[in-house]
Design a protein around this motif. Structure first.
Motif, PDB file in Angstrom:
ATOM      1  N   THR A 136      10.749  -4.716  -5.212  1.00 28.32           N
ATOM      2  CA  THR A 136       9.819  -3.793  -5.867  1.00 28.32           C
ATOM      3  C   THR A 136      10.270  -2.371  -5.548  1.00 28.32           C
ATOM      4  O   THR A 136      10.788  -2.112  -4.464  1.00 28.32           O
ATOM      5  CB  THR A 136       8.393  -4.019  -5.327  1.00 28.32           C
ATOM      6  OG1 THR A 136       7.951  -5.313  -5.754  1.00 28.32           O
ATOM      7  CG2 THR A 136       7.409  -2.966  -5.825  1.00 28.32           C
ATOM      8  N   VAL A 155       8.901   1.619  -5.390  1.00 26.98           N
ATOM      9  CA  VAL A 155       7.810   2.600  -5.459  1.00 26.98           C
ATOM     10  C   VAL A 155       8.449   3.972  -5.472  1.00 26.98           C
ATOM     11  O   VAL A 155       9.166   4.335  -4.533  1.00 26.98           O
ATOM     12  CB  VAL A 155       6.856   2.503  -4.253  1.00 26.98           C
ATOM     13  CG1 VAL A 155       5.689   3.474  -4.435  1.00 26.98           C
ATOM     14  CG2 VAL A 155       6.354   1.081  -4.054  1.00 26.98           C
ATOM     15  N   ILE A 195       4.797   2.457  -9.460  1.00 28.12           N
ATOM     16  CA  ILE A 195       5.244   1.164  -8.931  1.00 28.12           C
ATOM     17  C   ILE A 195       5.942   0.396 -10.055  1.00 28.12           C
ATOM     18  O   ILE A 195       5.396   0.259 -11.155  1.00 28.12           O
ATOM     19  CB  ILE A 195       4.065   0.346  -8.374  1.00 28.12           C
ATOM     20  CG1 ILE A 195       3.381   1.125  -7.244  1.00 28.12           C
ATOM     21  CG2 ILE A 195       4.540  -1.020  -7.870  1.00 28.12           C
ATOM     22  CD1 ILE A 195       2.190   0.410  -6.623  1.00 28.12           C
ATOM     23  N   TRP A 254      11.113   3.879  -2.601  1.00 26.49           N
ATOM     24  CA  TRP A 254      10.998   2.849  -1.552  1.00 26.49           C
ATOM     25  C   TRP A 254      11.353   1.512  -2.195  1.00 26.49           C
ATOM     26  O   TRP A 254      10.931   1.247  -3.321  1.00 26.49           O
ATOM     27  CB  TRP A 254       9.554   2.831  -1.087  1.00 26.49           C
ATOM     28  CG  TRP A 254       9.149   1.803  -0.078  1.00 26.49           C
ATOM     29  CD1 TRP A 254       8.976   1.995   1.261  1.00 26.49           C
ATOM     30  CD2 TRP A 254       8.781   0.424  -0.320  1.00 26.49           C
ATOM     31  NE1 TRP A 254       8.546   0.835   1.853  1.00 26.49           N
ATOM     32  CE2 TRP A 254       8.419  -0.144   0.920  1.00 26.49           C
ATOM     33  CE3 TRP A 254       8.725  -0.367  -1.466  1.00 26.49           C
ATOM     34  CZ2 TRP A 254       8.016  -1.482   1.035  1.00 26.49           C
ATOM     35  CZ3 TRP A 254       8.327  -1.693  -1.343  1.00 26.49           C
ATOM     36  CH2 TRP A 254       7.978  -2.239  -0.095  1.00 26.49           C
ATOM     37  N   THR A 289      11.653  -2.846  -1.387  1.00 20.61           N
ATOM     38  CA  THR A 289      11.174  -3.910  -0.505  1.00 20.61           C
ATOM     39  C   THR A 289      12.145  -4.189   0.638  1.00 20.61           C
ATOM     40  O   THR A 289      11.734  -4.433   1.775  1.00 20.61           O
ATOM     41  CB  THR A 289      10.985  -5.204  -1.323  1.00 20.61           C
ATOM     42  OG1 THR A 289      10.199  -4.905  -2.472  1.00 20.61           O
ATOM     43  CG2 THR A 289      10.299  -6.276  -0.493  1.00 20.61           C
TER      44      THR A 289
END
Lengths: 237, 237, 237, 237
Positions: free
Chosen positions: D124, D126, D145, D169, D171
Motif C-alpha cells: 500500500t 500513502v 491512500i 510511505w 508497507t
C-alpha cells in the motif's frame, strides 16, 4: 589529503599573446601553483592530451576537478563528459570557473542552458560574501574587489543554487550570482565566476583563496556506494 | 478577489515635512491607491489605531497584509505581533517593505536579526529580475531602475529565501537580496526592499506593479486547516 | 576540537521510574558519554541549574549546544532563550533533539509553531538516509531501524530545511522529516527526531553516531564577525 | 486556459493484456479524460507518431506536457528530447509521471541519474501532503491512500526539490519523495510518483486531482523572453 586535478582547455594561452603574457604556462599552472602553495596536492590536465587527460586512472586519484574552458567546449568528447558527470554524481567534487558555465559538463549537470550576459570592458567587480561562516568564505571577509574583469550579468539560467555564496557588483550596473554551490548525487559542485583570460585574475590572492577553499569543501567527506535496484520488503508484515 | 490591508506606522509623515511633501496622506494611502488602481480591494491600518488597526475582525477580511514600519518597531504590541504571526502561518499572505526588515513581526517569522548595512545618500538602485516567469515579476522586464534610494547592503541576516526574485545594485558598490519569497506554515511572505520615506519610491510605477503582483502571489490559494495532535495508526497492522 | 554542551531539562528522569530505569543519570549523561566515546569534548547543563547552566562563561566554551526538553519548555527563561538564539546566529552550532521541537528556542529560530502529530505506541521507526555523502550520515548506511519509538507524523510546521537528511517511516502509516539542517546567520542547526524518554533510543549506537556527526558538522568552521551599520560608498564615483 | 498534451509511450497497453484490461485505450487517454472532466483542454501524443507526436506545431499549442514512459526510453529521439527541454526552459510546464523518472528528458533536466529502488508487490502507498496550501495539494487533504502500487524507495538520485509536496510511505518499510517541484529556466516541473501500469492508479480520483492541479500550477503565468548576449553598460560612469 585533498587531491585536485586542474583542467584547462589551454588554447587562448597558445594563440593570444595578451593571454600568454599573463599566463605563460597556462591558467591551469597558475591555479595549480596557488593550490600547492596552500597545501593541496594538485595535478593538471588539458584538452589536447589523450582522453583530455581525464583517464579513469587520473580520475581514480582525483577528489576534486577544477574546470576552465571557453573556445573549445564543443571539442570535448561526449564520452568523457559522461564519464566525469558520473564521477561527480558518485562523489567527486567539481569547481567550474568562469566561462566553464558554457561547458558541456556544467550544462549537463545543471540541466539548463547556463546562458548569461557578458561584456569585456573596464568594469570593476566586487564579490560580496553572502554566506559568512561557509567553508568557501574562510578568510575572505566581506568582499573581494577585482579592479578589472569581464562583466557577467543576470539573468543567469541555472537552477537555484543550494547555497549562494557570492553576488557580484559591476561598474556598469549589473549584478551576478557569482559563487554558487550545488549538490548532485553525492558530489559537490561550486561555480565561481571570475577568471577571464585577458585579466590577471588567477594571480589575485583572494581569488586563489576561494578556489582553494572550494576545493577543500568539494572534496568528498567519505566514500558513498549507492544501492539502487529491486529489494524485498525491509519490514515484514 | 484578493483583499489587502496596507499597514503603516505612519509617524515620519506626521513629523517630517520632507516626508509629508512626498506622502501627504501617508505611504499607506499611496500604496493603497496603487493597488486599487490595479484592481485589488484594499484597506489601510496604522499603528496609532486601537489594536494598531489589526483586530481579529480586520484580519478575518484580510488575505494579504502589507507592512511598513521604521521608527516605532518597539511600540508594536507583542500580542498583536503574535496574532499576526499565527495568521501568516495559517495562510494569510505578508508583504514586508523596506525598513520593515527590522520589525518584530518579520524578525519573529525569520528567526534572525534581519540586520543589514544602509546609507542615505544619492545612490541609484537597479533591481535585477533573477526569477523570470515568477508571478511577482509579471510585466517587470529585466530590471527596475530607481534614480535615488537609500542603500541597503549585504550581509543581510535572513534565512536563505525559498525564491530569490530581485538582486539590487547600488552606485556605491553594494548589492542586496532585495526581493525574497518565503513560505512559513501555509502562508507566503515576500520581502521587498525599496521604499525609504524620503524618496518618492512608492510613486514609481514598476515598484507599484511589484507590490501588486506580490499581493496577488501571497494571497492564499485556498483555506488550510492543519490537524496536529495524537491520532491512532492510519494503516492497521 | 569541538566542544559540546548537552542540555537536558532533566525532569522525566526524576519523576518517572520508567524513564529513570533507562537513563538513571539523565539522558544528557548518556548522550555526553556517547560523544566522549567518539572523541568529542563534552559537558552537560540542565534546567534547574542557575541560568539553566547556560551562562555566558559556559557558552563562551561551547561550539555546539545539544538540546532536549519536553515538560518544562515554558520554564525556560526568555532572556536565556534570546542569549542562546544570538549565540547561534553568531556561529554556535545547535542540535535539537526530539521533543525539543516545541522548545521556545527552536520555535524562535524557526519562526513557526513546529507542531506535528504524535503517538506513543509500539511503532517501529525506520530513518532513511536521503543525503548520502553528507557529513551527518557518515558511517550510517541507507537506514537506521529503531525497534520501538514514539511516532511523529507530518505535517511538521517548520521552514523547508536547507538540507533534508532523514525521512522516517512508522509502522502505523506515517512519515516524518526527521533529520533537517538549517543555517541561520552563521550558525548551523540540525533537528533530529528520535529520542522519546520511555524508549532506550539514546543507547542505540547509530543514533549516537548521528548525534556525534551532527555535532561535528554544526561546529563553526571559523569565527565570523558581522559588520552591519552605516558605511560610506565602497566604490567612489 | 491551460492547454495540456499528455504524452505516453503506449507500449505496455499493446503488449500486456493485464495492462490493456486496466487502460484499454492507453494511460494517456485515461489521464486526458480526467483532465477534461476537470475543465482542462487536453490532447494526447504517443511515441510511435511522427516526431513522437511532439512537433513544433503541437508544442506551440502546449502549455503543459505530461510524460509517461518506461520500456522505450531509449527509443525517444535525442533531437526531440532537446526540443522539449528547451521548451521547458522557455516556460512550458512539465509533469513527469512514475517511471518517467528514467526518461532521457527528465534525466537531462535534472542532471542526475534519477535512479531509485523499486518493487512490484502488494504494498500500500500513502502519500503525505507536506506542502499544505500549495496549489498542487488543493482539495487533497492530509494524505492519499493507494491500496496497491509499485514501491519506489530512497535514495532517489535527483537534485533537492525546490518544493517537496508529497512523501510516500510503503508497507514494506520504505519512503519516497513522491511529489517534487522544480523550476528550470522559466519552466515549472513536477515529478509525481504513482502510476505503475499494472495497477489502476490513474483511475484514482485523488491522483487525478493532483495531476490536474499540477497541470494548472505548471502552466506559464506569462510569456518570458530572455535576453542574453553582450550589452553595453546600463549605468554610465
Amino acid at each position: 589529503m585533498t587531491r585536485v586535478t586542474v583542467w584547462n582547455e589551454f588554447r587562448h594561452e597558445k594563440s593570444d599573446p595578451e593571454v600568454a603574457a599573463i599566463y605563460p604556462d597556462g591558467m591551469h599552472v597558475t591555479i595549480a601553483e596557488a593550490l600547492r602553495a596552500r597545501g593541496i596536492q594538485t595535478r593538471t590536465a588539458t584538452l589536447d592530451e589523450p582522453e583530455h587527460g581525464l583517464t579513469d586512472a587520473v580520475l581514480d586519484e582525483t577528489d576534486v576537478l577544477i574546470w576552465w574552458g571557453h573556445l573549445a567546449h564543443e571539442e570535448v568528447d561526449d564520452a568523457i563528459v559522461e564519464r566525469v558527470q558520473l564521477r561527480v554524481l558518485g562523489g567527486m567534487g567539481l569547481v567550474v570557473l568562469h566561462s566553464g558555465h558554457g561547458s558541456k559538463l556544467f550544462r549537463r549537470l545543471m540541466g539548463t542552458t547556463c546562458n548569461l550576459k557578458w561584456r569585456e570592458s573596464t568594469d570593476t567587480e566586487v564579490l560580496w560574501n553572502v554566506a559568512p561562516g561557509h567553508p568557501i568564505t574562510r578568510g575572505i571577509d566581506e568582499h573581494i574587489i577585482i579592479d578589472q574583469e569581464e562583466m557577467y550579468g543576470e539573468y543567469f539560467e541555472v537552477p537555484t543554487p543550494d547555497v549562494l555564496v557570492f553576488i557580484s557588483w559591476f561598474t556598469g550596473g549589473e549584478v551576478f550570482r557569482s559563487g554558487a554551490c550545488y549538490v548532485r548525487g553525492s558530489g559537490k559542485i561550486f561555480y565561481f565566476r571570475p577568471g577571464h583570460e585577458t585579466y590577471p585574475t588567477y594571480h589575485h590572492s583572494a581569488v586563489q583563496d576561494v578556489i582553494a577553499n572550494a576545493a577543500r569543501w568539494a572534496a568528498p567527506d567519505y566514500e558513498v556506494t549507492q544501492r539502487f535496484g529491486n529489494p524485498g520488503p525491509l519490514i515484514p508484515r
